[in-house]
Structures are given as C-alpha cells and as structure tokens.
Design a protein around this motif. Structure first.
Motif, PDB file in Angstrom:
ATOM      1  N   HIS A  52     -11.318   9.768   4.636  1.00 11.86           N
ATOM      2  CA  HIS A  52     -10.572   8.235   4.586  1.00 11.86           C
ATOM      3  C   HIS A  52     -10.195   8.183   3.495  1.00 11.86           C
ATOM      4  N   LEU A  53      -8.748   8.006   3.227  1.00 17.94           N
ATOM      5  CA  LEU A  53      -8.249   7.616   1.715  1.00 17.94           C
ATOM      6  C   LEU A  53      -8.211   6.085   1.659  1.00 17.94           C
ATOM      7  N   HIS A  54      -8.148   5.378   2.566  1.00 17.37           N
ATOM      8  CA  HIS A  54      -8.340   3.741   2.598  1.00 17.37           C
ATOM      9  C   HIS A  54      -8.723   3.187   3.630  1.00 17.37           C
ATOM     10  N   SER A  55     -10.108   2.872   3.677  1.00 13.05           N
ATOM     11  CA  SER A  55     -10.595   1.904   4.675  1.00 13.05           C
ATOM     12  C   SER A  55     -10.877   0.797   4.183  1.00 13.05           C
ATOM     13  N   ASP A  56      -9.955  -0.480   4.809  1.00  9.74           N
ATOM     14  CA  ASP A  56     -10.175  -1.834   4.254  1.00  9.74           C
ATOM     15  C   ASP A  56     -10.611  -2.758   5.349  1.00  9.74           C
ATOM     16  N   TRP A  57     -11.942  -3.036   5.543  1.00 10.71           N
ATOM     17  CA  TRP A  57     -12.567  -3.656   6.525  1.00 10.71           C
ATOM     18  C   TRP A  57     -12.202  -5.185   6.285  1.00 10.71           C
ATOM     19  N   ALA A  58     -11.715  -5.726   5.196  1.00 10.12           N
ATOM     20  CA  ALA A  58     -11.602  -6.900   4.805  1.00 10.12           C
ATOM     21  C   ALA A  58     -10.165  -7.504   5.354  1.00 10.12           C
ATOM     22  N   GLN A  59      -9.246  -6.670   5.748  1.00 12.43           N
ATOM     23  CA  GLN A  59      -7.968  -6.998   6.099  1.00 12.43           C
ATOM     24  C   GLN A  59      -7.584  -6.898   7.676  1.00 12.43           C
ATOM     25  N   THR A  60      -6.827  -7.792   8.151  1.00 13.48           N
ATOM     26  CA  THR A  60      -6.356  -7.697   9.629  1.00 13.48           C
ATOM     27  C   THR A  60      -5.214  -7.073   9.666  1.00 13.48           C
ATOM     28  N   SER A  61      -4.640  -6.727   8.955  1.00 15.95           N
ATOM     29  CA  SER A  61      -3.279  -5.659   9.017  1.00 15.95           C
ATOM     30  C   SER A  61      -2.884  -4.832   7.866  1.00 15.95           C
ATOM     31  N   GLU A  62      -2.333  -3.772   8.227  1.00 15.06           N
ATOM     32  CA  GLU A  62      -2.189  -2.809   7.285  1.00 15.06           C
ATOM     33  C   GLU A  62      -0.878  -3.246   6.107  1.00 15.06           C
ATOM     34  N   ILE A  63       0.035  -4.114   6.734  1.00 14.99           N
ATOM     35  CA  ILE A  63       0.979  -4.263   5.839  1.00 14.99           C
ATOM     36  C   ILE A  63       1.039  -5.973   5.664  1.00 14.99           C
ATOM     37  N   PRO A  64       1.337  -6.352   4.552  1.00 17.46           N
ATOM     38  CA  PRO A  64       1.933  -5.557   3.446  1.00 17.46           C
ATOM     39  C   PRO A  64       0.626  -5.012   2.786  1.00 17.46           C
ATOM     40  N   PHE A  65       0.903  -4.109   1.907  1.00 21.10           N
ATOM     41  CA  PHE A  65      -0.179  -3.537   1.110  1.00 21.10           C
ATOM     42  C   PHE A  65      -0.498  -4.284  -0.044  1.00 21.10           C
ATOM     43  N   ASP A  66      -1.886  -4.693  -0.384  1.00 22.50           N
ATOM     44  CA  ASP A  66      -2.025  -5.498  -1.533  1.00 22.50           C
ATOM     45  C   ASP A  66      -2.179  -4.788  -2.655  1.00 22.50           C
ATOM     46  N   MET A  67      -1.018  -4.877  -3.829  1.00 21.33           N
ATOM     47  CA  MET A  67      -1.175  -3.745  -4.886  1.00 21.33           C
ATOM     48  C   MET A  67      -2.202  -3.836  -5.796  1.00 21.33           C
ATOM     49  N   ALA A  68      -3.188  -5.003  -5.669  1.00 21.05           N
ATOM     50  CA  ALA A  68      -4.209  -5.304  -6.579  1.00 21.05           C
ATOM     51  C   ALA A  68      -5.142  -3.752  -6.362  1.00 21.05           C
ATOM     52  N   LYS A  69      -4.901  -3.099  -5.092  1.00 21.70           N
ATOM     53  CA  LYS A  69      -5.415  -1.902  -4.875  1.00 21.70           C
ATOM     54  C   LYS A  69      -5.012  -0.531  -5.443  1.00 21.70           C
ATOM     55  N   TRP A  70      -3.884  -0.783  -5.939  1.00 23.10           N
ATOM     56  CA  TRP A  70      -2.807   0.591  -6.242  1.00 23.10           C
ATOM     57  C   TRP A  70      -3.615   1.122  -7.382  1.00 23.10           C
ATOM     58  N   PRO A  71      -4.193   0.515  -8.505  1.00 26.02           N
ATOM     59  CA  PRO A  71      -4.858   1.221  -9.594  1.00 26.02           C
ATOM     60  C   PRO A  71      -5.833   2.250  -9.176  1.00 26.02           C
ATOM     61  N   VAL A  72      -6.620   1.981  -8.053  1.00 26.20           N
ATOM     62  CA  VAL A  72      -7.551   2.633  -7.373  1.00 26.20           C
ATOM     63  C   VAL A  72      -6.957   3.994  -6.696  1.00 26.20           C
ATOM     64  N   VAL A  73      -5.874   3.784  -5.901  1.00 29.63           N
ATOM     65  CA  VAL A  73      -5.341   4.787  -5.398  1.00 29.63           C
ATOM     66  C   VAL A  73      -4.660   5.766  -6.640  1.00 29.63           C
ATOM     67  N   GLU A  74      -4.057   5.298  -7.591  1.00 28.29           N
ATOM     68  CA  GLU A  74      -3.471   6.025  -8.498  1.00 28.29           C
ATOM     69  C   GLU A  74      -4.611   6.828  -9.287  1.00 28.29           C
ATOM     70  N   LYS A  75      -5.552   6.128 -10.005  1.00 26.79           N
ATOM     71  CA  LYS A  75      -6.616   6.794 -10.862  1.00 26.79           C
ATOM     72  C   LYS A  75      -7.570   7.447 -10.099  1.00 26.79           C
ATOM     73  N   CYS A  76      -7.917   7.405  -8.812  1.00 27.76           N
ATOM     74  CA  CYS A  76      -9.026   8.155  -8.206  1.00 27.76           C
ATOM     75  C   CYS A  76      -8.636   8.880  -7.000  1.00 27.76           C
ATOM     76  N   VAL A  77      -7.768   8.220  -5.959  1.00 24.61           N
ATOM     77  CA  VAL A  77      -7.538   8.920  -4.742  1.00 24.61           C
ATOM     78  C   VAL A  77      -6.516  10.192  -5.017  1.00 24.61           C
ATOM     79  N   VAL A  78      -5.458   9.991  -5.936  1.00 24.00           N
ATOM     80  CA  VAL A  78      -4.587  10.909  -6.063  1.00 24.00           C
ATOM     81  C   VAL A  78      -5.382  12.122  -6.748  1.00 24.00           C
ATOM     82  N   PRO A  79      -6.074  11.845  -8.064  1.00 22.57           N
ATOM     83  CA  PRO A  79      -6.433  12.997  -8.598  1.00 22.57           C
ATOM     84  C   PRO A  79      -7.814  13.725  -7.725  1.00 22.57           C
ATOM     85  N   ALA A  80      -8.065  12.927  -6.841  1.00 22.70           N
ATOM     86  CA  ALA A  80      -9.463  13.541  -5.956  1.00 22.70           C
ATOM     87  C   ALA A  80      -8.683  14.526  -5.127  1.00 22.70           C
TER      88      ALA A  80
END
Ligand SMILES: [Zn+2]
Length: 353
Positions: free
Chosen positions: A32-60
């Motif tokens: 799982h790259l992104h599993s958000d149980w707090a959201q009811t829809s996958e769009i729009p993407f909450d950009m507050a989460k982007w730093p983790v995507v960029e700094k953790c998910v991509v390097p992994a």
C-alpha cells in the motif's frame, strides 16, 4: 492511449500504461502506497500529505530497484486510495512500476477496530449498489480509467473476513468475478483467516473464473496450517501470496514459513507461491492505535504515517531482512527467483477475457 483489448493482452497494466512483463523485475504482490481510512473519497488529494509521499514513499520505491524489484501491486482500493495523478507522479519520480487495484475490501466485524456503525464496516457503496453496478465500477476502472483519467487499474481485489462470506462480501466477490471475466485481469485477495482461501476460490470458480487468474493473499499461515487444502487449490491452478513476513516473530514461526515454501517446491508447486509484505503508508491505523474511539471517515487528520504493523525499511524489508533469513533456513535463490520474478510476471499480465 488506445483502449483496444488486444493491446492489453500479455501486458501488465501499470499507472503509466501497459508494459512488458519482463520490465517488472521482481514484484511485491501486496503493498500500500497510500491507505487513508479518514477520507470518504480519493479526490481531491489533500496536499498536506504530499511531503510524506515525496520524502518517504518515492525514496522507498527507489531503494527497491537496488534489489532488482521494479514493480509493486498496490492493493488499496476506493475510497482509501490517493487521487490517480498521485500514483502517476510517484511512478515517474521513482521510475518504478505501480499496478493499482480496483475492487472491494472485507467487511470488518461490527464492534471490531473502528467499526462502530454499519457504514464503518465496509465502503457504503458495496451495500447500496447492485451486483451489476459493482461489476461496472470495476470494469470501468480497469478499461476506461479512474475518475475520468487514463490511469487504469491492473488487478482486482476481494476481501473476506472468515471462511463464511458476509452478504456484502459475497456480493462484492461475485461482482469482481464478473469483472475478471470481462477484463482478463488477475484477482488478488485478502484471505488471512482459516479456510477463507478455499471458499473464495470456490465462489470465484462458480462464477466461471479460471483458478490460474486468482492469487489468494495473506495466506502464509494457511500454507503452514492447512497445507492439504492449500495444495488442492494450487493443483487446481491458484497462486498463494505470503505477506507480512516480519522476522521479529518467534524462530518457530519464521522457520514454519520457510519450511512451507520448501515443501511447496518439493511437491512441484513452486509456481504457485508469491511474496509481499503488506507494507503501507496509512492514515488511520496509527490514530486508531492511540485512540480506540477513532473512526474512519472523520476527515480530521491528514497525517500519512509509515506502517505501524510492519518494521522498517518500507518495502525493501523483504529483501534486506526476510530473504536473508529465509536463505539461512533453506529457501534457495532459485526458489526466490521463481516466487518474486517468474510467477508474478506470468500471472499479472492481462489474459484474453
Ligand atoms: Zn493490504
């Protein structure tokens, strides 16, 4: 990009389009790259989460390439997934293949985890929609794209909670089986409870799905404890996906997993075993752990957190911890190659529906 089914046959369908199976290298079958149980829809993407995507998910994912792994199956589905563009962007930034799932999760027991009301148990759409609508949803995500984009799902998912499917789980499974027959995609399941793999396979077969198009997932325990039944399913053509292979469990458990692999190969069934970790970046699990009153779909948290139930490093733990121990316990490099490279490259590509 063409939607012609002929151009899909024999290819793996990634978020950046169809690719030749050989390009996948080694494949982790359930992450799982992104599993958000707090959201009811996958769009729009909450950009507050982007730093983790960029700094953790991509390097992994980049780190996985050092191990010859160039593809994961991301088994998250609506509504916990990220927006489609997020996966394309991750795939481009890491230059890594991502195969996205469509389909449905299991129904969580009322009162367990955060499921306090029926709407917490399973995506409400599964209750509201007919089998035909659920089938159409999966076919649309597979053949047309997610949310009007050209990002297409490349694998189908079902989940069940126990040997006996709930009504909603059975409806979802029938819908996914029918979507499989229209799309030729692989079905990859959540079957971590005793006997669930068997009833799942029987239900899918009753809808006309070829067992060679089914991977029964989270079944490392079943390969140890229910081998005679597992063997029968493998002999019918089904594949099993061992996941959550953490090495900080007891030595007896570690050894039992390694022994299960060796036994499958000794019995000529090595072509039916695949591997993954179920590693994930999540919103919700961590909050739930610290707060038993937490419920999904509160929408009050944006923190994407590394997995709380699998040890670091993300994803490459399999190559850096699990496989070295497995080798010490009798699993050979040939077996590892079969489970990580040959088997996924054979089952993931689209077959003629
Ligand atoms: Zn999972």
């Amino acid at each position: 990009m063409s939607k012609s089914p002929h151009e899909r046959i024999g290819k793996a369908i990634t978020v950046r389009g169809p690719v030749e199976p050989e390009a996948l290298g080694a494949v982790m079958m359930h992450e799982h790259l992104h599993s958000d149980w707090a959201q009811t829809s996958e769009i729009p993407f909450d950009m507050a989460k982007w730093p983790v995507v960029e700094k953790c998910v991509v390097p992994a994912l980049k780190r996985l390439k050092d191990h010859g792994c160039f593809c994961i199956l991301d088994m998250t589905r609506s509504p916990e997934r990220a927006a489609p563009w997020v996966y394309q962007r991750i795939s481009e930034m890491a230059d890594f293949h991502i195969v996205l799932a469509t389909g449905f999760y299991r129904e969580i027991e009322l009162g367990k985890y955060w499921a306090r009301e029926p709407d917490d148990q399973i995506w409400p759409f599964v209750h509201e929609a007919s089998v035909e609508e659920l089938t159409e949803f999966c076919v649309q995500e597979a053949l047309t794209g997610l949310h009007g984009t050209d990002v297409r799902a490349g694998v189908l998912k079902i989940g069940t909670s126990s040997k006996d499917l709930t009504e909603a789980e059975a409806k979802a499974a029938v819908a996914v089986a029918r979507a499989q027959r229209q799309t030729g995609l692989l079905i990859n399941t959540h079957a971590n409870t005793p006997g669930a793999f068997k009833t799942q396979l029987e239900l899918l077969e009753s809808e006309g799905v070829d067992p060679t198009r089914v991977v029964l997932g989270h079944t490392q325990g079943q390969m140890v404890q229910e081998w005679p039944e597992v063997r029968k399913c493998m002999q019918r053509g089904a594949t099993f996906a061992m996941t959550n292979l953490r090495m900080d469990v007891s030595e007896a458990i570690r050894q039992s997993w390694a022994d299960a692999i060796v036994r499958a190969f000794d019995e000529g069934l090595g072509a039916h075993v695949t591997l993954g970790l179920d590693w994930g970046f999540t919103v919700g699990y961590y909050e739930f752990m610290g707060n038993p009153a937490w419920r999904p779909h509160q929408g009050d948290t944006t923190m994407l957190t590394p997995c709380t139930f699998m040890p670091p490093p993300a994803y490459s733990y399999l190559f850096e911890y699990t496989l070295p121990r497995f080798r010490e316990m009798g699993v050979t490099d040939d077996m590892i190659r079969t489970m990580l490279v040959e088997n996924p490259q054979r089952v993931i590509p689209v077959r003629e529906p």
